[in-house]
Design an enzyme around this catalytic site. Structure first.
Site, mmCIF file in Angstrom:
data_model
loop_
_atom_site.group_PDB
_atom_site.id
_atom_site.type_symbol
_atom_site.label_atom_id
_atom_site.label_comp_id
_atom_site.label_asym_id
_atom_site.label_seq_id
_atom_site.Cartn_x
_atom_site.Cartn_y
_atom_site.Cartn_z
ATOM 1 N N ARG A 1 65.374 23.215 30.381
ATOM 2 C CA ARG A 1 64.327 24.111 30.598
ATOM 3 C C ARG A 1 63.512 24.303 29.095
ATOM 4 O O ARG A 1 62.586 24.832 29.157
ATOM 5 C CB ARG A 1 63.317 24.827 31.547
ATOM 6 C CG ARG A 1 63.222 23.767 32.815
ATOM 7 C CD ARG A 1 62.078 22.916 33.484
ATOM 8 N NE ARG A 1 60.983 24.051 33.407
ATOM 9 C CZ ARG A 1 60.925 24.999 33.827
ATOM 10 N NH1 ARG A 1 60.889 24.549 35.323
ATOM 11 N NH2 ARG A 1 59.852 25.899 34.199
ATOM 12 N N LYS A 2 64.605 25.041 28.382
ATOM 13 C CA LYS A 2 64.548 25.284 27.571
ATOM 14 C C LYS A 2 64.332 24.659 26.175
ATOM 15 O O LYS A 2 64.233 22.628 26.426
ATOM 16 C CB LYS A 2 66.078 26.125 26.744
ATOM 17 C CG LYS A 2 66.002 27.141 28.151
ATOM 18 C CD LYS A 2 65.401 27.955 28.540
ATOM 19 C CE LYS A 2 65.797 28.573 29.223
ATOM 20 N NZ LYS A 2 66.210 28.364 30.935
#
Length: 376
Positions: free
Chosen positions: A181-182
């Site tokens: 998700r980064k």
């Protein structure tokens, strides 16, 4: 799957080839590529030391150990953060003390931290929430001379800037996440950075069972000489693999393009959604965000957030609830010493919009049109 997901990592053939090369090399555990990734990440930040680990959670745990946190100590943390921020404190037998955040950034400020400081406070964890840079110098100034370490949870922060410098570069100790998700991902993984050489050496030992000599160094010993390691304190298995590091090196090279594209899309969201009255997270005065999480605060007269998410899903659009509030989850329910009204407002009325490098303007228009229909 949704036709428009909330996030897609920017991974491609270059990462696949790098991972395959690591596999073919025969060295897949922590080794030369991890060391290379550490050097490259430290150079990107402009810090002297970077220690690759298995996740940001383990990075935070090591950072707190480095800050001297132990059983019975208090650590001020935002509740408005993924629960791992508080969990890292709890793992060490310390007490997370939840502070509120400011409405505009979702971050701690000296004003929200100061009322919670006691003679038991050992550290403060500030979070660059959703990539919005926290005002680190202001919090450091607050605790100066009190024997309190400020640890920067920069899990979401790679690519964001504080006063023109990469977030975390000025912190005594900082922790980063490379979860999918980064922006920069290695699948799972994290990094601890610090300014002190002795601390860095200790954290390197601790991430590898407390070994005095790493497995890579033993293997590389000249002439095949036998090297016998010692174990002077209890350590952990918090290592990153060379396969992950190979991917991370490719991703690090893409980071400027990732940030530029996300900022472009976030600005377009703001332009398109402004007439509806929704407020999109924005840059603070002291820095610029990578927009790791492009969160939107729904108007008071909007439908319930759960209904908005469900109706978006019916249209093939995957959004997410806003950033969680740890003090409302069962492990920490009732643990907050003060009211946290801004945290509860943000976690209850915000949602995270689809935003990723390959998102097209046509897809973005679809998201905006759906919100206009649902919110009114």
């Amino acid at each position: 799957m949704s036709s428009i997901p909330v996030m897609i990592p920017w991974l491609g053939e270059e990462e696949a080839l790098a991972a395959a090369e690591a596999v073919r090399s025969g060295w897949v555990a922590q080794g030369p590529r991890v060391a290379e990734f550490e050097r490259a990440f430290a150079e990107y930040l402009g810090v002297p030391h970077a220690i690759a680990v298995s996740s940001c959670t383990t990075a935070l745990q090591l950072a707190l150990i480095g800050a001297g946190v132990g059983p019975g100590d208090e650590v001020v943390v935002p509740s408005f953060s993924f629960i791992a921020t508080a969990n890292a404190v709890t793992y060490l037998g310390a007490v997370p003390v939840f502070a509120d955040v400011e409405l505009s950034s979702g971050n701690l400020t000296p004003g929200t931290v100061e009322p919670l400081l006691t003679d038991r406070t050992k550290a403060v964890i500030v979070v660059d929430q959703g990539g919005v840079p926290v005002d680190l110098p202001a919090v450091e100034a607050l605790v100066a001379g009190r024997g309190i370490t400020v640890v920067e949870d920069a899990a979401c922060g790679a690519g964001s800037l504080l006063n023109g410098r990469p977030v975390g570069s000025g912190a005594a100790i900082a922790a980063y996440s490379f979860h999918p998700r980064k922006l920069l991902t290695t699948g799972e993984g994290g990094m601890v950075t610090c300014q002190d050489g002795e601390l860095a050496a200790r954290l390197r030992r601790l991430r590898e069972h407390g070994m005095s000599v790493s497995a890579a160094d033993r293997h590389a010993a000249s002439g095949g000489a036998s090297v016998v390691e010692t174990y002077d304190e209890v350590g952990y298995n918090f290592r990153m693999t060379d396969i992950q590091a190979a991917i991370g090196l490719v991703q690090l090279g893409k980071l400027p393009a990732m940030v530029a594209r996300r900022r472009e899309l976030a600005a377009r969201y703001r332009e398109l959604l402004g007439p509806l009255g929704e407020r999109l997270v924005a840059d603070p005065p002291h820095g610029s965000s990578n927009f790791q999480a492009c969160w939107l605060l729904l108007p008071e007269d909007a439908p319930d957030r759960t209904e908005v998410l469900a109706r978006l899903a019916e249209k093939g659009i995957s959004a997410r609830r806003g950033i969680m509030a740890a003090h409302l989850e069962l492990p920490y329910k009732g643990a907050s010493r003060v009211e946290l009204p801004t945290t509860e407002l943000l976690t209850g009325r915000s949602l995270i919009l689809p935003l990723y490098h390959s998102l097209t303007e046509e897809q973005q228009d679809t998201v905006v049109a759906a919100l206009r229909e649902i919110v009114g």
